[in-house]
Write a protein that holds these residues in place. Structure first.
Motif, PDB file in Angstrom:
ATOM      1  N   THR A 155       0.835  -1.190   0.000  1.00  8.51           N
ATOM      2  CA  THR A 155       0.000   0.000   0.000  1.00  8.51           C
ATOM      3  C   THR A 155       0.875   1.248   0.000  1.00  8.51           C
ATOM      4  OG1 THR A 155      -1.852   1.096   1.128  1.00  8.51           O
ATOM      5  CG2 THR A 155      -0.143   0.126   2.533  1.00  8.51           C
ATOM      6  N   THR A 156       0.248   2.405  -0.112  1.00  7.43           N
ATOM      7  CA  THR A 156       0.920   3.702   0.034  1.00  7.43           C
ATOM      8  C   THR A 156       0.103   4.533   1.021  1.00  7.43           C
ATOM      9  OG1 THR A 156      -0.266   4.514  -1.918  1.00  7.43           O
ATOM     10  CG2 THR A 156       1.980   3.705  -2.258  1.00  7.43           C
ATOM     11  N   PRO A 157       0.639   5.662   1.481  1.00  5.74           N
ATOM     12  CA  PRO A 157      -0.031   6.388   2.560  1.00  5.74           C
ATOM     13  C   PRO A 157      -1.402   6.986   2.221  1.00  5.74           C
ATOM     14  CG  PRO A 157       2.280   7.009   2.436  1.00  5.74           C
ATOM     15  CD  PRO A 157       1.986   6.213   1.213  1.00  5.74           C
ATOM     16  N   GLN A 158      -1.712   7.257   0.946  1.00 10.17           N
ATOM     17  CA  GLN A 158      -2.951   7.960   0.623  1.00 10.17           C
ATOM     18  C   GLN A 158      -4.188   7.194   1.103  1.00 10.17           C
ATOM     19  OE1 GLN A 158      -0.537   7.029  -1.616  1.00 10.17           O
ATOM     20  NE2 GLN A 158      -0.631   8.338  -3.435  1.00 10.17           N
ATOM     21  N   GLY A 159      -5.193   7.938   1.515  1.00 11.43           N
ATOM     22  CA  GLY A 159      -6.449   7.329   1.925  1.00 11.43           C
ATOM     23  C   GLY A 159      -7.105   6.545   0.796  1.00 11.43           C
ATOM     24  N   LEU A 160      -7.005   7.060  -0.443  1.00 15.07           N
ATOM     25  CA  LEU A 160      -7.576   6.359  -1.582  1.00 15.07           C
ATOM     26  C   LEU A 160      -6.923   4.992  -1.758  1.00 15.07           C
ATOM     27  CD1 LEU A 160      -9.308   6.206  -4.129  1.00 15.07           C
ATOM     28  CD2 LEU A 160      -7.506   7.443  -5.351  1.00 15.07           C
ATOM     29  N   SER A 161      -5.605   4.953  -1.643  1.00 15.57           N
ATOM     30  CA  SER A 161      -4.899   3.683  -1.763  1.00 15.57           C
ATOM     31  C   SER A 161      -5.345   2.713  -0.678  1.00 15.57           C
ATOM     32  CB  SER A 161      -3.386   3.911  -1.666  1.00 15.57           C
ATOM     33  OG  SER A 161      -2.689   2.681  -1.665  1.00 15.57           O
ATOM     34  N   ALA A 162      -5.447   3.207   0.537  1.00 13.21           N
ATOM     35  CA  ALA A 162      -5.847   2.351   1.654  1.00 13.21           C
ATOM     36  C   ALA A 162      -7.232   1.745   1.417  1.00 13.21           C
ATOM     37  CB  ALA A 162      -5.838   3.150   2.951  1.00 13.21           C
ATOM     38  N   MET A 163      -8.144   2.543   0.848  1.00 12.33           N
ATOM     39  CA  MET A 163      -9.491   2.044   0.590  1.00 12.33           C
ATOM     40  C   MET A 163      -9.464   0.887  -0.419  1.00 12.33           C
ATOM     41  SD  MET A 163     -12.738   3.924  -1.219  1.00 12.33           S
ATOM     42  CE  MET A 163     -11.988   3.740  -2.839  1.00 12.33           C
ATOM     43  N   ILE A 164      -8.706   1.059  -1.520  1.00 10.45           N
ATOM     44  CA  ILE A 164      -8.642   0.021  -2.547  1.00 10.45           C
ATOM     45  C   ILE A 164      -7.912  -1.211  -2.032  1.00 10.45           C
ATOM     46  CG2 ILE A 164      -7.852  -0.528  -4.877  1.00 10.45           C
ATOM     47  CD1 ILE A 164     -10.104   1.521  -4.762  1.00 10.45           C
ATOM     48  N   VAL A 165      -6.861  -0.995  -1.252  1.00 10.61           N
ATOM     49  CA  VAL A 165      -6.099  -2.136  -0.726  1.00 10.61           C
ATOM     50  C   VAL A 165      -6.955  -2.944   0.244  1.00 10.61           C
ATOM     51  CG1 VAL A 165      -4.077  -2.817   0.632  1.00 10.61           C
ATOM     52  CG2 VAL A 165      -3.871  -1.017  -1.080  1.00 10.61           C
ATOM     53  N   ARG A 166      -7.818  -2.277   0.995  1.00 11.80           N
ATOM     54  CA  ARG A 166      -8.711  -3.016   1.902  1.00 11.80           C
ATOM     55  C   ARG A 166      -9.627  -3.953   1.114  1.00 11.80           C
ATOM     56  NH1 ARG A 166      -8.929   1.903   4.749  1.00 11.80           N
ATOM     57  NH2 ARG A 166     -10.977   2.415   3.862  1.00 11.80           N
ATOM     58  N   LYS A 167     -10.026  -3.535  -0.093  1.00  8.00           N
ATOM     59  CA  LYS A 167     -10.810  -4.439  -0.941  1.00  8.00           C
ATOM     60  C   LYS A 167     -10.012  -5.709  -1.260  1.00  8.00           C
ATOM     61  CE  LYS A 167     -13.446  -0.814  -3.386  1.00  8.00           C
ATOM     62  NZ  LYS A 167     -14.836  -1.306  -3.170  1.00  8.00           N
ATOM     63  N   ALA A 168      -8.725  -5.529  -1.577  1.00  4.09           N
ATOM     64  CA  ALA A 168      -7.871  -6.681  -1.860  1.00  4.09           C
ATOM     65  C   ALA A 168      -7.707  -7.562  -0.625  1.00  4.09           C
ATOM     66  CB  ALA A 168      -6.509  -6.202  -2.363  1.00  4.09           C
ATOM     67  N   VAL A 169      -7.623  -6.934   0.537  1.00  6.60           N
ATOM     68  CA  VAL A 169      -7.528  -7.682   1.792  1.00  6.60           C
ATOM     69  C   VAL A 169      -8.759  -8.568   1.967  1.00  6.60           C
ATOM     70  CG1 VAL A 169      -7.631  -7.462   4.309  1.00  6.60           C
ATOM     71  CG2 VAL A 169      -6.000  -6.085   2.989  1.00  6.60           C
ATOM     72  N   HIS A 170      -9.931  -7.987   1.765  1.00  4.90           N
ATOM     73  CA  HIS A 170     -11.168  -8.745   1.959  1.00  4.90           C
ATOM     74  C   HIS A 170     -11.314  -9.840   0.904  1.00  4.90           C
ATOM     75  CE1 HIS A 170     -12.108  -6.056   5.114  1.00  4.90           C
ATOM     76  NE2 HIS A 170     -12.465  -5.029   4.357  1.00  4.90           N
ATOM     77  N   MET A 171     -10.861  -9.571  -0.325  1.00  3.81           N
ATOM     78  CA  MET A 171     -10.901 -10.594  -1.361  1.00  3.81           C
ATOM     79  C   MET A 171      -9.997 -11.773  -0.989  1.00  3.81           C
ATOM     80  SD  MET A 171      -8.665 -11.607  -4.039  1.00  3.81           S
ATOM     81  CE  MET A 171      -8.841 -12.510  -5.563  1.00  3.81           C
ATOM     82  N   THR A 172      -8.791 -11.470  -0.506  1.00  2.00           N
ATOM     83  CA  THR A 172      -7.849 -12.516  -0.113  1.00  2.00           C
ATOM     84  C   THR A 172      -8.426 -13.348   1.033  1.00  2.00           C
ATOM     85  OG1 THR A 172      -6.014 -11.081  -0.752  1.00  2.00           O
ATOM     86  CG2 THR A 172      -5.488 -12.941   0.657  1.00  2.00           C
ATOM     87  N   GLN A 173      -9.037 -12.689   1.976  1.00  2.00           N
ATOM     88  CA  GLN A 173      -9.659 -13.413   3.098  1.00  2.00           C
ATOM     89  C   GLN A 173     -10.816 -14.277   2.618  1.00  2.00           C
ATOM     90  OE1 GLN A 173     -10.475  -9.904   5.416  1.00  2.00           O
ATOM     91  NE2 GLN A 173      -8.633 -10.146   6.695  1.00  2.00           N
ATOM     92  N   ALA A 174     -11.560 -13.792   1.618  1.00  2.00           N
ATOM     93  CA  ALA A 174     -12.713 -14.535   1.103  1.00  2.00           C
ATOM     94  C   ALA A 174     -12.307 -15.848   0.442  1.00  2.00           C
ATOM     95  CB  ALA A 174     -13.492 -13.679   0.109  1.00  2.00           C
ATOM     96  N   VAL A 175     -11.124 -15.868  -0.187  1.00  2.00           N
ATOM     97  CA  VAL A 175     -10.679 -17.108  -0.840  1.00  2.00           C
ATOM     98  C   VAL A 175      -9.807 -17.952   0.085  1.00  2.00           C
ATOM     99  CG1 VAL A 175     -10.848 -16.144  -3.159  1.00  2.00           C
ATOM    100  CG2 VAL A 175      -8.684 -15.961  -1.927  1.00  2.00           C
ATOM    101  N   GLY A 176      -9.628 -17.494   1.323  1.00  2.00           N
ATOM    102  CA  GLY A 176      -8.963 -18.315   2.317  1.00  2.00           C
ATOM    103  C   GLY A 176      -7.452 -18.357   2.260  1.00  2.00           C
TER     104      GLY A 176
END
Length: 356
Positions: free
Chosen positions: A247-268
Motif C-alpha cells: 500500500t501507500t499512505p494515501q487514503g484512496l490507496s488504503a481504501m482500494i487495498v482493503r478491498k484486496a484484503v477482503h478478497m484474499t480473506q474470502a478465498v482463504g
C-alpha cells in the motif's frame, strides 16, 4: 592377473548420478548411450535431453567424478551428444500443459498484491527477491502481470526464453533469480497483450506449470492491480502459502487495498504482512522526514488484514534510477533488513532442502 573395471560397475556408478534439473538418474533417463573400456581407460557417451542444456558442464563433471572413483580406472573421456526429438518424446511423452510441474520443488509460493495500481508491487517483489537471494535462499519470480509487466525492466532481462526437456527455462538475473514473464514470450517487448480475463488466468497457470522452476525456497508472484481474474487464478490454481499486501499512505490507496484484503480473506489465503511504500521522503540537505503523500494509513490495513506491518519504504530517487537501469538487485535501503526478517518469519523455509 590384471583386473579391469566392468561395464556393469560403470552403469551402477552412473545410476547414482542425477540430472540436476530433472532429479532422475542418468540411467533412468536413458542418457548413457555407449561405454568403451580399454586398459583402464573409459570412454562414455551421454545424451543430453536438449542440446542447449545449461547444466551440461555439471553433468559432465559428475559423470567423470563417478567413474574416476571406481578402482582400476586411469582415465575418463566423456562425450556429450543430444537426444533426438523422437527419443525425447519416447521418454517424456508429447509436450503437454503442466508437464514441468512434477519436476519442480517449490517450498513457498507467495503472492505480492495490492488491488491498487502504481503502489510499487513490482518494486517490493524485486527487493524481496533480491534480498532473499543474498541471504542464500533460492528464489524465483513469476510475473503474473500479463498485460503490464514491470519485472523484466527492473531486472534488466529480455527474451527470448529457451525450451528445456519438459518446459520452458526461466531466465536468470545477475543475482541468480529465476524469472518468467509474458514479456519474454513476445516477439516485440512493446507488443500489447490484448486478452480477456479467462486467457489471462490460463496464461498464469501455464507460467506456473510449463516452466522449469526447479528447486526453489521461494517463488514470488507479482500480481497486477485488481481483484479479478489474475488474482483469482493465482490463488485458486497455485499453492499460494500467503500474500504480502502493498500500500501507500494515501487514503484512496488504503481504501482500494482493503478491498484486496477482503478478497484474499474470502478465498482463504493468509495475509503474511503489509508493506507501505513511498511512506516518506528524507530531505538530503536537512535529513528531515517529509510525508509527501500524507500521514500513514498502514495501521488500518494491518488491522483489516490481521497481519503485521513488515516495512515502511521511503521515496528515494536513487531507487528509481537503479530500477530504470535494470538494477533493482543493487538497491540498498536500511529498511530491507527488517522486511526480510519479518517475511522469513511469516513464511519459513524447512531445513531439508535436498531432493533425490
Amino acid at each position: 592377473m590384471t583386473t579391469t573395471v566392468s561395464q556393469k560397475q560403470i552403469l551402477d556408478a552412473l545410476s547414482k548420478v542425477n540430472d540436476p534439473e530433472l532429479h532422475r538418474s542418468l540411467t533412468d533417463l536413458k542418457m548413457v548411450r555407449d561405454v568403451v573400456i580399454h586398459a583402464g581407460k573409459v570412454e562414455v557417451t551421454i545424451a543430453l535431453t536438449v542440446s542447449n542444456c545449461p547444466l551440461k558442464s555439471q553433468i559432465e563433471e559428475d559423470v567423470r567424478a563417478a567413474i574416476t572413483a571406481l578402482p582400476e580406472v586411469k582415465q575418463v573421456s566423456v562425450k556429450l551428444i543430444s537426444m533426438t526429438d523422437q527419443e525425447r518424446a519416447a521418454l517424456f511423452g508429447e509436450p503437454k500443459e503442466g508437464a514441468a510441474a512434477p519436476y519442480n520443488h517449490i517450498q513457498n509460493v507467495v503472492a505480492v498484491m495490492s488491488g491498487k495500481g502504481g503502489v510499487g508491487k513490482s518494486l517490493v517483489t524485486g527487493l524481496l527477491a533480491a534480498a532473499l537471494s543474498k541471504k542464500g535462499y533460492r528464489v524465483g519470480i513469476l510475473d503474473a502481470d500479463i498485460t503490464g509487466p514491470s519485472i523484466p525492466m527492473l531486472l534488466g532481462l529480455h527474451g527470448p526464453v529457451e525450451p528445456g526437456p519438459v518446459g520452458l527455462r526461466p531466465l536468470q538475473s545477475r543475482g541468480g533469480l529465476k524469472v518468467m514473464s509474458m514479456n519474454f514470450l513476445l516477439t516485440n517487448e512493446d507488443q500489447p497483450v490484448i486478452w480477456r480475463g479467462p486467457l489471462i488466468g490460463k496464461a498464469i497457470t501455464q507460467l506456473w506449470g510449463d516452466v522449469m522452476w526447479g528447486d526453489l525456497d521461494y517463488l514470488l508472484v507479482d500480481l497486477p492491480p485488481g481483484t479479478s481474474d489474475a488474482a483469482l487464478s493465482t490463488m485458486q490454481s497455485l499453492p499460494v502459502k500467503g500474500v504480502v499486501m502493498v500500500t501507500t499512505p494515501q487514503g484512496l490507496s488504503a481504501m482500494i487495498v482493503r478491498k484486496a484484503v477482503h478478497m484474499t480473506q474470502a478465498v482463504g489465503v493468509p495475509i503474511l504482512g503489509v508493506v507501505e511504500n513511498m511512506a516518506y521522503f528524507i530531505c538530503p540537505d536537512t535529513g528531515k522526514q517529509h510525508f509527501i503523500f500524507g500521514p500513514s494509513h498502514a495501521t488500518e490495513i494491518t488491522l483489516a488484514a490481521s497481519a503485521p506491518l513488515m516495512a515502511q519504504l521511503p521515496i528515494d530517487p536513487n531507487v528509481a534510477a537503479l530500477c530504470d537501469a535494470g538494477h533493482v538487485e543493487d538497491v540498498k535501503l536500511t529498511e530491507i533488513e527488517g522486511l526480510i526478517e519479518a517475511f522469513v518469519k511469516a513464511a519459513p523455509v524447512q531445513a531439508e532442502r535436498q531432493h533425490g
